[in-house]
Scaffold this motif. Structure first.
Motif, PDB file in Angstrom:
ATOM      1  N   GLU A 266       1.545 -10.721   2.614  1.00  9.83           N
ATOM      2  CA  GLU A 266       2.452 -10.959   1.495  1.00  9.83           C
ATOM      3  C   GLU A 266       2.829  -9.625   0.853  1.00  9.83           C
ATOM      4  N   ASN A 267       3.726  -9.683  -0.105  1.00 12.02           N
ATOM      5  CA  ASN A 267       4.125  -8.498  -0.863  1.00 12.02           C
ATOM      6  C   ASN A 267       4.526  -7.337   0.050  1.00 12.02           C
ATOM      7  N   GLN A 268       5.680  -7.512   0.701  1.00 13.79           N
ATOM      8  CA  GLN A 268       6.189  -6.470   1.599  1.00 13.79           C
ATOM      9  C   GLN A 268       6.654  -5.230   0.843  1.00 13.79           C
ATOM     10  N   VAL A 269       7.003  -5.396  -0.431  1.00  9.65           N
ATOM     11  CA  VAL A 269       7.528  -4.289  -1.233  1.00  9.65           C
ATOM     12  C   VAL A 269       6.640  -4.115  -2.457  1.00  9.65           C
ATOM     13  N   ILE A 270       6.104  -2.913  -2.627  1.00  9.19           N
ATOM     14  CA  ILE A 270       5.073  -2.667  -3.641  1.00  9.19           C
ATOM     15  C   ILE A 270       5.430  -1.442  -4.466  1.00  9.19           C
ATOM     16  N   GLY A 271       5.255  -1.547  -5.784  1.00  6.10           N
ATOM     17  CA  GLY A 271       5.478  -0.430  -6.684  1.00  6.10           C
ATOM     18  C   GLY A 271       4.162   0.166  -7.151  1.00  6.10           C
ATOM     19  N   ILE A 272       4.055   1.492  -7.100  1.00  2.00           N
ATOM     20  CA  ILE A 272       2.853   2.201  -7.554  1.00  2.00           C
ATOM     21  C   ILE A 272       3.292   3.296  -8.517  1.00  2.00           C
ATOM     22  N   THR A 273       2.774   3.275  -9.728  1.00  2.00           N
ATOM     23  CA  THR A 273       3.119   4.293 -10.715  1.00  2.00           C
ATOM     24  C   THR A 273       1.918   5.187 -10.946  1.00  2.00           C
ATOM     25  N   SER A 274       2.090   6.484 -10.682  1.00  2.00           N
ATOM     26  CA  SER A 274       0.949   7.390 -10.787  1.00  2.00           C
ATOM     27  C   SER A 274       1.395   8.779 -11.237  1.00  2.00           C
ATOM     28  N   HIS A 275       1.079   9.815 -10.456  1.00  2.00           N
ATOM     29  CA  HIS A 275       1.188  11.200 -10.905  1.00  2.00           C
ATOM     30  C   HIS A 275       1.662  12.101  -9.776  1.00  2.00           C
TER      31      HIS A 275
END
Length: 308
Positions: A266-275
Motif C-alpha cells: 500500500e501507499n505507493q507515494v510517500i512524503g517525508i519531511t526532514s533535513h
C-alpha cells in the motif's frame, strides 16, 4: 534557492560512501531479510547527472518530472503489478524543513565559525537556535509556497502522498503542517514521527529535540503519532560526538527498511519531511546521486525496493 552552505551540506566524499557500503554489508550479513534500493532513472530530472543542482529550481520545473504526472503514475502502477512478490516500487517526496533560526545563524557566522564554535551554543543574544529551534518567518513562507505549488501540481495530475513521516524536530513537523494543512486532513492521515529520519545528531544544539511530552502537547491534537518506543528524552543527542555521514546513512537506511516493510502492498507515494543532512543520507542510502536541496526545498525520488 540555494546558498553555498546548502551545497556543502549535500556533498558526500568517496570515503564516506565506501564506509557506508561497508557498514551496510556488515549489517545485512546479520539479517535473514533486507531491502536493496535502486533509483529508477528517467522519471525526475534530479536523478539525471546532467542536471545542475546549484541552479535547478523544482518550483519552476513541475517538481522535476521528465515526462508527465500521468505517465509517472502509470509507470509506478505498472511496475508494482509486474514486479513480482519481492519487488516494490515507490515514489518518495523528500522535503527539507523551511529556514529555521539555526539556518539564519549559520549564514550569519559562516560555515567554519558555525561548526567550530557557534553551533555548540544555544544562541548569541539575538538569535536562539537550540535546542529544537523554530521556523523563521521565511521558513514559514517557504512551506506556504510549497503548499501553493502542490495545489498546482495536483491539478496537473501529481499523485498525492497517502502516507507521511516526519523528523521529531519541530521545524520539520511545522513545515509538514504548513505544506499540507488545507490539502490533506492530517488528523485522518496521522503522520508518523520517526527518530531515524532526524538530522545529523550530536554537538550542534539545534539538533537536540524537545521532550516527547512537549512534542505531544503541540502535535498530538493535530493527528501526529509517535513511532513505537519513542523515548521521553532525547537519548541520541551527544554534546561531544557528531554523527558521521556514513552512520547517518545507515540509520536512515533502517528507516527505509521499516517503511518498505510497513507499506509493502500500500501507499505507493510517500512524503517525508526532514533535513538537509537527512536528505543527503537518504540519497546515499537509496542509491541516488548527491543533490543539494535548499531550506524549504524538496526532491522526488522513484525507488525500486527488492527484498533479499
Amino acid at each position: 534557492m540555494l546558498n553555498n552552505i546548502d551545497v556543502i551540506d549535500a556533498q558526500i566524499n568517496q570515503q564516506e560512501a565506501n564506509e557506508f557500503r561497508t557498514l551496510l554489508a556488515q549489517q545485512n550479513a546479520g539479517k535473514t531479510k533486507h531491502w536493496d534500493f535502486e533509483v529508477i532513472a528517467g522519471q525526475f530530472k534530479q536523478s539525471n547527472k546532467s542536471t545542475d543542482d546549484t541552479t535547478f529550481n523544482y518550483l519552476q520545473e513541475n517538481f522535476g518530472i521528465e515526462t508527465s504526472w500521468k505517465e509517472i503514475v502509470e509507470e509506478l502502477t505498472r511496475l508494482n503489478k509486474s514486479g513480482g512478490s519481492n519487488v516494490v516500487y515507490k515514489v518518495f517526496f523528500l522535503a527539507r524543513h523551511g529556514q529555521g533560526y539555526h539556518n539564519l545563524a549559520h549564514e550569519k557566522y559562516g560555515n567554519d565559525a558555525w561548526n567550530e564554535y557557534w553551533s555548540k551554543l544555544t544562541g548569541d543574544g539575538e538569535i536562539v537556535w537550540g535546542p529544537d529551534p523554530e521556523l523563521t518567518q521565511l521558513g514559514i513562507d517557504q512551506a506556504t509556497r510549497n503548499n501553493q505549488e502542490w495545489k498546482v501540481q495536483l491539478d496537473q495530475g501529481a499523485p498525492k502522498p497517502t502516507k507521511f513521516y516526519s523528523s521529531p524536530l519541530s521545524r520539520s513537523i511545522d513545515t509538514l503542517i504548513k505544506t499540507w494543512e488545507d490539502i490533506v486532513q492530517l488528523s485522518n492521515i496521522k503522520p508518523l514521527i520517526k527518530e531515524n529520519i532526524r538530522e545529523t545528531t550530536g554537538v550542534h544544539t539545534c539538533d537536540k529535540r524537545s521532550t516527547k511530552s512537549k512534542l505531544s502537547e503541540k502535535y498530538s491534537p493535530l493527528g501526529f503519532l509517535f513511532e513505537p518506543g519513542f523515548e521521553e528524552e532525547d537519548i541520541y543527542y551527544k554534546d561531544d560526538v557528531r554523527e558521521s555521514v556514513s552512520h547517518h546513512a545507515l540509520r536512515v537506511n533502517e528507516s527505509f527498511q521499516q517503511i518498505f516493510d510497513e507499506n509493502e502492498h500500500e501507499n505507493q507515494v510517500i512524503g517525508i519531511t526532514s533535513h538537509s543532512g537527512t536528505i543527503r543520507a537518504s540519497l546515499l542510502a537509496l542509491g541516488h546521486r548527491e543533490f543539494a536541496v535548499g531550506t524549504g526545498g524538496m526532491i522526488p525520488v522513484f525507488v525500486k525496493g527488492e527484498r533479499k
